[in-house]
Motif scaffolding. Structure first.
Motif, PDB file in Angstrom:
ATOM      1  N   LEU A  33       0.845  -1.070  -0.311  1.00 18.81           N
ATOM      2  CA  LEU A  33       0.007   0.069  -0.029  1.00 18.81           C
ATOM      3  C   LEU A  33       0.703   1.018  -0.081  1.00 18.81           C
ATOM      4  CD1 LEU A  33      -3.011  -0.845   2.414  1.00 18.81           C
ATOM      5  CD2 LEU A  33      -2.647  -1.199   0.110  1.00 18.81           C
ATOM      6  N   THR A  34       2.286   1.180   0.403  1.00 11.65           N
ATOM      7  CA  THR A  34       3.008   2.345   0.334  1.00 11.65           C
ATOM      8  C   THR A  34       3.707   2.732  -0.584  1.00 11.65           C
ATOM      9  OG1 THR A  34       3.752   1.672   2.305  1.00 11.65           O
ATOM     10  CG2 THR A  34       5.290   2.715   1.459  1.00 11.65           C
ATOM     11  N   SER A  37       0.475   4.159  -2.212  1.00 10.33           N
ATOM     12  CA  SER A  37       0.560   5.836  -2.102  1.00 10.33           C
ATOM     13  C   SER A  37       1.493   6.941  -2.878  1.00 10.33           C
ATOM     14  CB  SER A  37       0.395   5.837  -0.687  1.00 10.33           C
ATOM     15  OG  SER A  37       1.735   5.688  -0.093  1.00 10.33           O
ATOM     16  N   ARG A  38       2.349   6.315  -2.690  1.00  6.47           N
ATOM     17  CA  ARG A  38       3.651   6.806  -3.638  1.00  6.47           C
ATOM     18  C   ARG A  38       3.226   7.053  -5.744  1.00  6.47           C
ATOM     19  NH1 ARG A  38       7.842   3.909  -0.904  1.00  6.47           N
ATOM     20  NH2 ARG A  38       7.512   2.372  -3.095  1.00  6.47           N
ATOM     21  N   CYS A  42      -0.368  10.498  -2.409  1.00  6.20           N
ATOM     22  CA  CYS A  42      -1.649  10.950  -1.254  1.00  6.20           C
ATOM     23  C   CYS A  42      -1.062   9.963   0.054  1.00  6.20           C
ATOM     24  CB  CYS A  42      -2.952  10.520  -1.110  1.00  6.20           C
ATOM     25  SG  CYS A  42      -3.166   9.472  -2.019  1.00  6.20           S
ATOM     26  N   SER A  43      -1.497  10.109   0.669  1.00  2.79           N
ATOM     27  CA  SER A  43      -0.816   9.323   2.508  1.00  2.79           C
ATOM     28  C   SER A  43      -1.133   7.489   2.013  1.00  2.79           C
ATOM     29  CB  SER A  43      -1.015   9.879   3.595  1.00  2.79           C
ATOM     30  OG  SER A  43      -2.138  10.022   3.757  1.00  2.79           O
ATOM     31  N   LEU A  44      -0.362   7.191   3.098  1.00  4.71           N
ATOM     32  CA  LEU A  44      -0.748   5.834   3.424  1.00  4.71           C
ATOM     33  C   LEU A  44      -1.971   5.645   3.853  1.00  4.71           C
ATOM     34  CD1 LEU A  44       0.122   2.951   3.608  1.00  4.71           C
ATOM     35  CD2 LEU A  44       1.155   3.358   5.635  1.00  4.71           C
ATOM     36  N   SER A  45      -2.128   6.663   4.463  1.00 11.54           N
ATOM     37  CA  SER A  45      -3.317   6.441   5.248  1.00 11.54           C
ATOM     38  C   SER A  45      -4.453   6.756   4.216  1.00 11.54           C
ATOM     39  CB  SER A  45      -3.727   7.462   7.139  1.00 11.54           C
ATOM     40  OG  SER A  45      -3.452   9.131   6.227  1.00 11.54           O
ATOM     41  N   VAL A  47      -5.018   5.991   1.701  1.00  5.18           N
ATOM     42  CA  VAL A  47      -5.366   4.430   0.299  1.00  5.18           C
ATOM     43  C   VAL A  47      -5.901   3.534   1.037  1.00  5.18           C
ATOM     44  CG1 VAL A  47      -3.724   3.561  -0.741  1.00  5.18           C
ATOM     45  CG2 VAL A  47      -3.535   5.569  -0.469  1.00  5.18           C
ATOM     46  N   SER A  48      -5.715   3.757   2.379  1.00  8.46           N
ATOM     47  CA  SER A  48      -5.500   2.261   3.721  1.00  8.46           C
ATOM     48  C   SER A  48      -7.483   2.864   3.992  1.00  8.46           C
ATOM     49  CB  SER A  48      -4.954   2.386   4.546  1.00  8.46           C
ATOM     50  OG  SER A  48      -5.786   1.291   5.516  1.00  8.46           O
TER      51      SER A  48
END
Length: 321
Positions: A33-34, A37-38, A42-45, A47-48
């Protein structure tokens, strides 16, 4: 009569669903997921949370989140496959409606290994994008082997036998993997007289795929031969492996396209030149559907014209178009 607001709500829901399709394709095509997100910017949170919301809306778990990489569930694999088909069909429909004489437009996603991508695919894609300024071109490079079941590309440039017959393929250039070493190493250790002698040499292993990377193959389909090599150096980075060989650290097995400039300059020497090695030709892989978008077919044409020209140039240097 349906209200304007009602029609607007349905249109907004449709846009949201289409955004979810594109979002999940990005997630499914990345290992973590990291990484997704890249790519999404956007941020990892974020995306999660969006992935959780999508799973809640569908009522199905799509992804298993592991500590090192994510894995698609059976529902996730099915959703990713159908999603890719839908997005491909939409892009093909838009392409088919476009004026054939007009400039290319839309998005062209190209995938390649890091070494070939940096050295040759990137310059060729840059040329192509310069000729078609309304086209948005993306190049994804990876040390990982091609995963056709996670296809998130329009064109993949692949070295060696293509792994999936459901994709169209076009041979771009001839290539072989050849063993070589620096003159300083051979002066110290001596040149192997036969394939079996490599077992007694310090062989630098490139861990570039999920197969048996320490098993070096020789011969051809009618007379295959192989030897298991050993050495105290290995890496998943082809440039690192080649640099070690240039410094006299050992013998490497690398693609001709990569080591040809060093062989031409005498910085590396071909080992066992009398022994043939299996072909590892360079292919373009792209969608197997009946309709191939213009941006894809014309870029493949550009690769087929430009890549052999670049590989044949002295020292692998850029050549005028």
């Amino acid at each position: 009569m349906e209200s304007i607001r009602g029609r607007g709500d349905r249109a907004e829901a449709g846009r949201s669903s289409m955004d979810d399709l594109w979002f999940f394709q990005v997630v499914a095509s990345n290992e973590t997921l990291t990484a997704a997100s890249r790519e999404l910017g956007c941020s990892l949170s974020v995306v999660s949370k969006r992935l959780t919301a999508l799973e809640r809306r569908l009522g199905a778990r799509l992804v298993r989140r592991g500590p090192r990489r994510l894995a698609l569930t059976s529902e996730g694999r099915r959703y990713a496959a159908r999603t890719q088909t839908i997005l491909d069909q939409i892009r093909e429909l838009e392409d088919s409606l476009a004026d054939r004489s007009a400039e290319l437009r839309g998005t062209l996603v190209v995938e390649s290994t890091i070494g070939l991508g940096r050295a040759h695919v990137a310059p060729l894609l840059g040329e192509f994008a310069a000729d078609h300024p309304r086209l948005h071109a993306q190049l994804h490079t990876s040390e990982l082997p091609l995963r056709p079941h996670r296809r998130a590309f329009d064109v993949a440039v692949h070295v060696g036998a293509p792994p999936d017959s459901s994709l169209r393929m076009r041979r771009l250039a001839a290539n072989r993997r050849v063993p070589c070493a620096a003159p300083s190493y051979l002066a110290e250790r001596g040149e192997p007289a036969g394939v079996e002698d490599l077992a007694g040499h310090n062989c630098i292993v490139l861990r570039e795929n999920e197969g048996d990377f320490a098993l070096w193959r020789f011969g051809d389909a009618s007379g295959p031969r192989h030897v298991r090599v050993h050495g105290h150096l290995s890496s998943n980075d082809g440039d690192v492996v080649t640099d070690w060989a240039l410094r006299g650290r050992g013998v490497i097995m690398r693609s001709e396209w990569h080591v040809a400039p060093y062989l031409d300059r005498g910085e590396l020497v071909r080992v066992l030149p009398q022994v043939p090695t299996p072909a590892a030709d360079i292919y373009a892989l792209y969608g197997g559907d009946e309709h191939v978008p213009q941006r894809v077919s014309r870029f493949v044409d550009h690769l087929a014209s430009g890549l052999p020209r670049r590989l044949a140039a002295p020292g692998g240097a850029d050549v005028p178009r």
